[in-house]
Design an enzyme around this catalytic site. Structure first.
Site, PDB file in Angstrom:
ATOM      1  N   SER A 110       0.835  -1.190   0.000  1.00 32.28           N
ATOM      2  CA  SER A 110       0.000   0.000   0.000  1.00 32.28           C
ATOM      3  C   SER A 110       0.880   1.254   0.000  1.00 32.28           C
ATOM      4  O   SER A 110       2.046   1.205  -0.393  1.00 32.28           O
ATOM      5  CB  SER A 110      -0.941  -0.025   1.210  1.00 32.28           C
ATOM      6  OG  SER A 110      -1.842   1.059   1.162  1.00 32.28           O
ATOM      7  N   TYR A 124      -4.229   7.225  -7.942  1.00 35.18           N
ATOM      8  CA  TYR A 124      -3.260   6.379  -7.243  1.00 35.18           C
ATOM      9  C   TYR A 124      -3.668   6.177  -5.786  1.00 35.18           C
ATOM     10  O   TYR A 124      -3.703   5.045  -5.281  1.00 35.18           O
ATOM     11  CB  TYR A 124      -1.879   7.024  -7.319  1.00 35.18           C
ATOM     12  CG  TYR A 124      -0.794   6.242  -6.604  1.00 35.18           C
ATOM     13  CD1 TYR A 124      -0.265   5.092  -7.168  1.00 35.18           C
ATOM     14  CD2 TYR A 124      -0.289   6.664  -5.378  1.00 35.18           C
ATOM     15  CE1 TYR A 124       0.736   4.369  -6.530  1.00 35.18           C
ATOM     16  CE2 TYR A 124       0.713   5.952  -4.729  1.00 35.18           C
ATOM     17  CZ  TYR A 124       1.224   4.813  -5.309  1.00 35.18           C
ATOM     18  OH  TYR A 124       2.205   4.107  -4.667  1.00 35.18           O
ATOM     19  N   LYS A 128      -4.885   2.657  -3.837  1.00 32.97           N
ATOM     20  CA  LYS A 128      -4.199   2.124  -2.661  1.00 32.97           C
ATOM     21  C   LYS A 128      -5.156   2.022  -1.467  1.00 32.97           C
ATOM     22  O   LYS A 128      -5.044   1.100  -0.649  1.00 32.97           O
ATOM     23  CB  LYS A 128      -2.998   3.008  -2.312  1.00 32.97           C
ATOM     24  CG  LYS A 128      -1.862   2.927  -3.322  1.00 32.97           C
ATOM     25  CD  LYS A 128      -1.284   1.525  -3.434  1.00 32.97           C
ATOM     26  CE  LYS A 128      -0.053   1.476  -4.300  1.00 32.97           C
ATOM     27  NZ  LYS A 128       0.535   0.121  -4.416  1.00 32.97           N
TER      28      LYS A 128
END
Length: 291
Positions: A110, A124, A128
């Site tokens: 992560s 992004y 995550k």
């Protein structure tokens, strides 16, 4: 669907004392018509699925054209429930049965961007954050498998704090009277690492689409542009040219060594002799030719 919380929010905003005007988007045409018939002067309806990227601009245009050139708020209630099933049943992780049998592990990499907003990194960070939730779900659904989501941080990555500190010092000299505290420096390091990771991933995608096996400067250039950092391109290209010049200089030096005709062991021995000679002179050893 215009039911549950979405419908409740709509009724709350439409009723007194505020009586807001609403543009309501739903896949359920009949539900939209019922709401519009109940509040004919306050509701503009748009049937469609917000997964269709053309729907959102149409909703904004409908709001501005129907209720005047002003938009005061946005409520997003979109979510995907189906399929209602265990992750193992969704064929997204085919390794689960084997890992369940062996009592294995799943490690999801992560990022700090999953829990903090970072400009330009919405996709992004959201991906995550979804990864973190995937890990939590697997922990519940697959007790025989150890699942963790890790945040690598910066200590194990090739971005030394001393390097960042040097850059900061060059930008903010002591004469400026401005300095970075430790938390700000650590945050800057993490942002740099995340940026490098994001840029590398984008450049890799570009090279794969071109069926290239090596990421080249032009891939970095295009990745910067696609990510919204086109202003950085001239500086990056200048650094790339400087690196090429340095490489040429190194190659010339290497060629001189290759042309010396000496083996590596002989070169090492010669280097040690030169170091010893220099050390002797530095410590005031006897000059050549003296008694």
């Amino acid at each position: 669907m215009l039911v549950g919380i979405g419908l409740a929010v709509a009724h709350f905003l439409l009723k007194a004392p505020e009586k807001h005007n609403l543009v309501v988007v739903s896949r359920d045409q009949s539900a939209l018509e019922r709401l519009r018939s109940e509040y004919p002067d306050q509701v503009a309806a748009l049937a469609g699925d917000v997964c269709d990227y053309s729907i959102a601009p149409k909703a904004v245009e409908l709001a501005l054209s129907t209720f005047g050139e002003k938009l005061d708020g946005l409520v997003i209630n979109q979510g995907i429930l189906k399929p209602v099933a265990h992750i193992a049943e969704c064929r997204s992780l085919p390794a689960i049965p084997a890992l369940r049998k062996s009592g294995g592990r799943i490690v999801l990499v992560s990022s700090g961007a999953a829990v903090r907003g970072v400009e330009y990194w919405g996709a992004y960070g959201s991906s995550k954050a979804a990864m973190n939730h995937l890990a939590q779900t697997l922990q519940v659904e697959e007790p025989d498998i150890t699942t963790v989501a890790i945040r690598p941080g910066t200590d194990d990555l090739t971005l030394p704090k001393a390097t960042v500190q040097k850059i900061v010092s060059e930008i903010l000299p002591q004469s400026s009277g401005v300095s970075f505290n430790r938390d700000a420096r650590d945050l800057l390091i993490e942002c740099c690492v995340e940026f490098i990771t994001l840029l590398s991933s984008e450049a890799n995608d570009i090279s794969e689409k071109e069926q290239k096996k090596t990421i080249a400067v032009e891939h970095i250039e295009k990745a910067l542009t696609d990510l919204g950092f086109s202003d950085y391109v001239p500086d990056v290209l200048a650094v790339a040219d400087e690196f090429k010049d340095q490489q040429k200089t190194r190659e010339k030096k290497q060629n001189k060594i290759d042309m010396s005709g000496m083996s590596e062991a002989e070169l090492v021995r010669l280097q040690q002799e030169m170091f010893s000679s220099a050390k002797e002179k530095y410590h005031g050893g006897p000059d050549e030719g003296t008694a």
